[in-house]
Design a protein around this motif. Structure first.
Motif, PDB file in Angstrom:
ATOM      1  N   LYS A   3       1.588   3.835   5.265  1.00  0.00           N
ATOM      2  CA  LYS A   3       1.198   3.276   3.975  1.00  0.00           C
ATOM      3  C   LYS A   3       2.411   2.803   3.173  1.00  0.00           C
ATOM      4  CE  LYS A   3      -1.485   6.694   2.528  1.00  0.00           C
ATOM      5  NZ  LYS A   3      -2.428   7.451   1.648  1.00  0.00           N
ATOM      6  N   ASN A   4       3.495   3.592   3.200  1.00  0.00           N
ATOM      7  CA  ASN A   4       4.656   3.200   2.395  1.00  0.00           C
ATOM      8  C   ASN A   4       5.282   1.908   2.911  1.00  0.00           C
ATOM      9  OD1 ASN A   4       5.563   4.674   4.740  1.00  0.00           O
ATOM     10  ND2 ASN A   4       7.591   4.813   3.802  1.00  0.00           N
ATOM     11  N   ILE A   5       5.214   1.672   4.224  1.00  0.00           N
ATOM     12  CA  ILE A   5       5.733   0.424   4.796  1.00  0.00           C
ATOM     13  C   ILE A   5       4.853  -0.745   4.366  1.00  0.00           C
ATOM     14  CG2 ILE A   5       6.276  -0.812   6.914  1.00  0.00           C
ATOM     15  CD1 ILE A   5       8.154   1.508   6.298  1.00  0.00           C
ATOM     16  N   LEU A   6       3.533  -0.546   4.407  1.00  0.00           N
ATOM     17  CA  LEU A   6       2.620  -1.600   3.971  1.00  0.00           C
ATOM     18  C   LEU A   6       2.877  -1.962   2.511  1.00  0.00           C
ATOM     19  CD1 LEU A   6       0.108  -3.430   4.337  1.00  0.00           C
ATOM     20  CD2 LEU A   6      -1.276  -1.468   3.598  1.00  0.00           C
ATOM     21  N   ILE A   7       3.053  -0.960   1.669  1.00  0.00           N
ATOM     22  CA  ILE A   7       3.286  -1.214   0.241  1.00  0.00           C
ATOM     23  C   ILE A   7       4.530  -2.073   0.044  1.00  0.00           C
ATOM     24  CG2 ILE A   7       3.962  -0.093  -1.922  1.00  0.00           C
ATOM     25  CD1 ILE A   7       2.072   2.238  -1.059  1.00  0.00           C
ATOM     26  N   LYS A   8       5.608  -1.738   0.749  1.00  0.00           N
ATOM     27  CA  LYS A   8       6.849  -2.521   0.637  1.00  0.00           C
ATOM     28  C   LYS A   8       6.635  -3.962   1.082  1.00  0.00           C
ATOM     29  CE  LYS A   8      10.091   1.337   1.245  1.00  0.00           C
ATOM     30  NZ  LYS A   8      11.142   1.931   2.106  1.00  0.00           N
ATOM     31  N   LYS A   9       5.900  -4.131   2.174  1.00  0.00           N
ATOM     32  CA  LYS A   9       5.659  -5.486   2.682  1.00  0.00           C
ATOM     33  C   LYS A   9       4.790  -6.299   1.723  1.00  0.00           C
ATOM     34  CE  LYS A   9       6.239  -4.582   7.641  1.00  0.00           C
ATOM     35  NZ  LYS A   9       7.161  -5.693   7.946  1.00  0.00           N
ATOM     36  N   CYS A 219      -4.171  -5.072   7.645  1.00  0.00           N
ATOM     37  CA  CYS A 219      -5.514  -4.648   7.265  1.00  0.00           C
ATOM     38  C   CYS A 219      -5.519  -3.136   7.047  1.00  0.00           C
ATOM     39  CB  CYS A 219      -6.549  -5.057   8.310  1.00  0.00           C
ATOM     40  SG  CYS A 219      -6.560  -4.051   9.800  1.00  0.00           S
ATOM     41  N   ILE A 220      -6.484  -2.689   6.265  1.00  0.00           N
ATOM     42  CA  ILE A 220      -6.661  -1.262   5.996  1.00  0.00           C
ATOM     43  C   ILE A 220      -8.023  -0.865   6.539  1.00  0.00           C
ATOM     44  CG2 ILE A 220      -6.742   0.528   4.230  1.00  0.00           C
ATOM     45  CD1 ILE A 220      -5.115  -1.298   2.412  1.00  0.00           C
ATOM     46  N   LEU A 221      -8.035   0.088   7.452  1.00  0.00           N
ATOM     47  CA  LEU A 221      -9.279   0.541   8.074  1.00  0.00           C
ATOM     48  C   LEU A 221      -9.442   2.040   7.894  1.00  0.00           C
ATOM     49  CD1 LEU A 221      -9.425  -1.360  11.509  1.00  0.00           C
ATOM     50  CD2 LEU A 221     -10.682  -1.882   9.427  1.00  0.00           C
ATOM     51  N   ARG A 222     -10.659   2.441   7.613  1.00  0.00           N
ATOM     52  CA  ARG A 222     -10.944   3.869   7.489  1.00  0.00           C
ATOM     53  C   ARG A 222     -11.178   4.469   8.865  1.00  0.00           C
ATOM     54  NH1 ARG A 222     -16.323   6.716   4.953  1.00  0.00           N
ATOM     55  NH2 ARG A 222     -15.440   8.794   4.591  1.00  0.00           N
ATOM     56  N   ASN A 223     -10.578   5.627   9.108  1.00  0.00           N
ATOM     57  CA  ASN A 223     -10.797   6.331  10.372  1.00  0.00           C
ATOM     58  C   ASN A 223     -12.268   6.721  10.512  1.00  0.00           C
ATOM     59  OD1 ASN A 223      -8.054   6.337  11.189  1.00  0.00           O
ATOM     60  ND2 ASN A 223      -7.640   8.070   9.843  1.00  0.00           N
ATOM     61  N   VAL A 224     -12.772   6.659  11.721  1.00  0.00           N
ATOM     62  CA  VAL A 224     -14.157   7.060  11.955  1.00  0.00           C
ATOM     63  C   VAL A 224     -14.290   8.549  11.651  1.00  0.00           C
ATOM     64  CG1 VAL A 224     -14.585   5.281  13.688  1.00  0.00           C
ATOM     65  CG2 VAL A 224     -13.717   7.509  14.409  1.00  0.00           C
ATOM     66  N   THR A 225     -15.432   8.913  11.107  1.00  0.00           N
ATOM     67  CA  THR A 225     -15.708  10.313  10.785  1.00  0.00           C
ATOM     68  C   THR A 225     -16.917  10.790  11.588  1.00  0.00           C
ATOM     69  OG1 THR A 225     -17.069   9.614   8.899  1.00  0.00           O
ATOM     70  CG2 THR A 225     -14.760  10.134   8.464  1.00  0.00           C
ATOM     71  N   GLN A 226     -16.951  12.061  11.823  1.00  0.00           N
ATOM     72  CA  GLN A 226     -18.035  12.614  12.641  1.00  0.00           C
ATOM     73  C   GLN A 226     -19.320  12.708  11.825  1.00  0.00           C
ATOM     74  OE1 GLN A 226     -16.892  16.189  14.619  1.00  0.00           O
ATOM     75  NE2 GLN A 226     -18.649  16.182  16.015  1.00  0.00           N
ATOM     76  N   PHE A 227     -20.401  12.167  12.383  1.00  0.00           N
ATOM     77  CA  PHE A 227     -21.696  12.218  11.726  1.00  0.00           C
ATOM     78  C   PHE A 227     -22.271  13.632  11.794  1.00  0.00           C
ATOM     79  CE2 PHE A 227     -21.929   7.705  13.501  1.00  0.00           C
ATOM     80  CZ  PHE A 227     -21.436   7.145  12.327  1.00  0.00           C
ATOM     81  N   ILE A 268      -3.185   2.613  -2.755  1.00  0.00           N
ATOM     82  CA  ILE A 268      -2.215   1.648  -2.219  1.00  0.00           C
ATOM     83  C   ILE A 268      -2.059   0.472  -3.165  1.00  0.00           C
ATOM     84  CG2 ILE A 268      -1.832  -0.041  -0.373  1.00  0.00           C
ATOM     85  CD1 ILE A 268      -3.138   1.998   1.549  1.00  0.00           C
ATOM     86  N   LEU A 269      -3.184  -0.082  -3.619  1.00  0.00           N
ATOM     87  CA  LEU A 269      -3.135  -1.248  -4.506  1.00  0.00           C
ATOM     88  C   LEU A 269      -2.500  -0.900  -5.846  1.00  0.00           C
ATOM     89  CD1 LEU A 269      -6.634  -2.891  -3.841  1.00  0.00           C
ATOM     90  CD2 LEU A 269      -4.417  -3.535  -2.885  1.00  0.00           C
ATOM     91  N   LEU A 270      -2.773   0.296  -6.351  1.00  0.00           N
ATOM     92  CA  LEU A 270      -2.162   0.714  -7.617  1.00  0.00           C
ATOM     93  C   LEU A 270      -0.648   0.856  -7.482  1.00  0.00           C
ATOM     94  CD1 LEU A 270      -4.687   3.371  -8.994  1.00  0.00           C
ATOM     95  CD2 LEU A 270      -4.065   1.204 -10.070  1.00  0.00           C
ATOM     96  N   GLU A 271      -0.199   1.372  -6.348  1.00  0.00           N
ATOM     97  CA  GLU A 271       1.247   1.516  -6.131  1.00  0.00           C
ATOM     98  C   GLU A 271       1.910   0.144  -6.022  1.00  0.00           C
ATOM     99  OE1 GLU A 271       4.831   3.508  -5.849  1.00  0.00           O
ATOM    100  OE2 GLU A 271       2.840   4.253  -6.419  1.00  0.00           O
ATOM    101  N   VAL A 272       1.251  -0.779  -5.337  1.00  0.00           N
ATOM    102  CA  VAL A 272       1.766  -2.149  -5.258  1.00  0.00           C
ATOM    103  C   VAL A 272       1.867  -2.752  -6.654  1.00  0.00           C
ATOM    104  CG1 VAL A 272       1.242  -4.499  -4.486  1.00  0.00           C
ATOM    105  CG2 VAL A 272       0.939  -2.579  -2.916  1.00  0.00           C
ATOM    106  N   GLU A 273       0.812  -2.553  -7.453  1.00  0.00           N
ATOM    107  CA  GLU A 273       0.818  -3.101  -8.812  1.00  0.00           C
ATOM    108  C   GLU A 273       1.924  -2.473  -9.648  1.00  0.00           C
ATOM    109  OE1 GLU A 273      -2.353  -4.030 -12.379  1.00  0.00           O
ATOM    110  OE2 GLU A 273      -2.512  -2.104 -11.342  1.00  0.00           O
ATOM    111  N   LYS A 274       2.099  -1.157  -9.507  1.00  0.00           N
ATOM    112  CA  LYS A 274       3.128  -0.466 -10.288  1.00  0.00           C
ATOM    113  C   LYS A 274       4.512  -1.011  -9.974  1.00  0.00           C
ATOM    114  CE  LYS A 274       4.979   4.149 -11.273  1.00  0.00           C
ATOM    115  NZ  LYS A 274       4.881   5.608 -10.986  1.00  0.00           N
TER     116      LYS A 274
END
Length: 466
Positions: A3-9, A219-227, A268-274
């Motif tokens: 995440k921190n690498i994505l924010i920098k990019k 892209c940001i993807l949520r990990n699959v969770t167990q039903f 993530i978006l808030l950190e980018v904005e900050k």
């Protein structure tokens, strides 16, 4: 990708005006709109299918149309009713709209992106038909490409296999425009599943044309969770399939950040904005009485300080404060003209206060909007004449300080300039609950030489920038 690498990019690409957003249905679900499966559930039941067992929803929509003898009016009416209704903007929509991003693509029919951008005060050019691509709105701040159409024009919405098969004939200009942006810009995909045939087609063409030289996207993807009640083996199978899918996205230059909860997208978006806002400085100041300095000394100090701030690469926001705002503007204009730079909001944001009675009632909201652009707030002097002709502290600057503090701005009250700035410096130093880590001792009331004050401010700003 971490995440921190994505924010920098993302911060880097925004600074280069090179980031575009691709929004999928997942971004609007949080606003109250339904996803594709929910949209088609009733139709699936009508033709004796279970939408939860179907993965090719484009074909499912086509099957329904086929059973209706090719009549699409029921589907069009559903799109109009579901996606033209008002919904509450999500925090993600609001953050994206506040960021200096001018290119948005979406397969959604809803108006959330353009609504968020308009609410943030931007002029939006919405393009949902090929006719829109040949014209542009003058002075636009952002373009929203709705490549599958708009809810209010549901007759031309792209949904069925017929629509996709005819896309090259009826909407090919969107292919051309998107391919151009994907080639020249970096995209952040949000709420997008990559199951859309059109996107797959375009990404494949770019990969074949450019090979390993294609642009990097994210892209940001949520990990699959167990039903509930899901067998462990079935869950592990879905985990493995997602892992393979993420690896496959790399063929198209798409790097993935995996998250566990959707709230992490907002973080993530808030950190980018900050970080992005830290590049903009709000200068708050007012002066009716310049003692112990002369008016000319103060004007030269503020003008020179503004020029040096711009020279460091910061953007300046000012509200035209009494006795100070004019010097901020003159210093900024002098620097921009001497360096042959445009006098625009990339460098200087002006927000002069409305002076009529109706406008005065909106000053607090006006201040909140103005300060929302910045991540650093500098406070200079701060006095005015009251109704009895006495010199008093500026209550407007106090409000601007409180708003800046609420916004988690870096606070730089320059105590050496006296008046309310001195009081703000003392209150900040005495406030044990303050989260601020910047050393403001160089702005102490005991330091009264204007040249020293200027150099100390610039030293702090250089430290923040690094």
């Amino acid at each position: 990708m971490k995440k921190n690498i994505l924010i920098k990019k993302l911060v880097k690409e925004i600074a280069s005006n090179n980031l575009a957003i691709f929004a999928g249905a997942g971004l609007s679900v949080g606003a109250g709109y339904i996803d594709w499966k929910s949209l088609l559930r009733e139709f699936a039941e009508e033709i004796d299918l279970d939408v939860d067992k179907e993965h090719d929803l484009v074909s499912l929509a086509q099957y329904y149309i086929n059973e209706k003898g090719g009549i699409k009016s029921t589907v069009n009416e559903l799109i109009l009713n579901e996606f033209s209704q008002k919904a509450i903007l999500t925090e993600n929509h609001k953050i994206l709209a506040r960021l200096p991003i001018d290119t948005f693509w979406t397969t959604n029919y809803d108006p959330m992106l353009e609504k968020a951008l308009e609410d943030s005060g931007k002029i939006v050019d919405v393009k949902h038909s090929t006719d829109h691509l040949s014209t542009s709105i003058r002075g636009r701040d952002a373009v929203v490409y709705k490549m599958h159409g708009d809810a209010l024009d549901s007759n031309n919405a792209v949904l069925t296999k017929d629509d996709y098969e005819e896309y090259n004939l009826k909407r090919n200009e969107f292919f051309t425009a998107l391919r151009g942006d994907l080639t020249t810009k970096k995209f952040l995909f949000l709420g997008f599943s990559f199951s859309d045939p059109n996107i797959d087609y375009i990404l494949s063409r770019i990969r074949l044309s450019h090979g390993n030289n294609q642009s990097e996207h994210y892209c940001i993807l949520r990990n699959v969770t167990q039903f509930p009640d899901e067998q462990q083996a079935d869950f592990e199978y879905r985990e493995r399939k997602q892992e393979l899918f993420i690896n496959d996205l790399r063929r198209f230059g798409i790097q993935t950040v995996s998250i566990n909860e959707y709230e992490e997208i907002t973080e993530i978006l808030l950190e980018v904005e900050k970080i992005q806002k830290q590049k903009t400085i709000f200068i708050s100041g007012a002066a009716e009485d310049y003692a112990p300095y002369s008016q000319q000394e103060v004007e030269n100090f503020v003008s020179s300080l503004t020029q040096e701030i711009l020279k460091l690469g910061y953007r300046v926001v000012t509200g035209f404060g009494l006795g100070i705002g004019s010097s901020v503007i003159s210093g900024a204009v002098k620097y921009l003209l001497e360096n042959r730079l445009k006098i625009d909001e990339d460098h200087l944001v002006l927000r002069p206060f409305p002076q009529n009675e109706e406008g005065r009632q909106l000053w607090t909201a006006y201040r909140k909007d103005m300060i929302s652009y910045a991540g650093i707030s500098i406070f200079l002097f701060g006095n005015k004449i009251d109704s009895e002709g006495k010199i008093v502290d500026s209550n407007g600057m106090r409000e601007e300080f409180d708003i800046s503090k609420t916004n988690d701005n870096t606070l730089l009250p320059v105590g050496g300039t006296g008046s309310i700035s001195e009081n703000l410096w003392e209150s900040l130093l005495d406030n044990e609950s303050s989260n601020q880590t910047i050393d403001i001792n160089g702005l102490a009331p005991s330091i009264t030489d204007l040249e020293t004050i200027k150099n100390n401010i610039l030293t702090i700003l250089k430290g923040i920038k690094s």
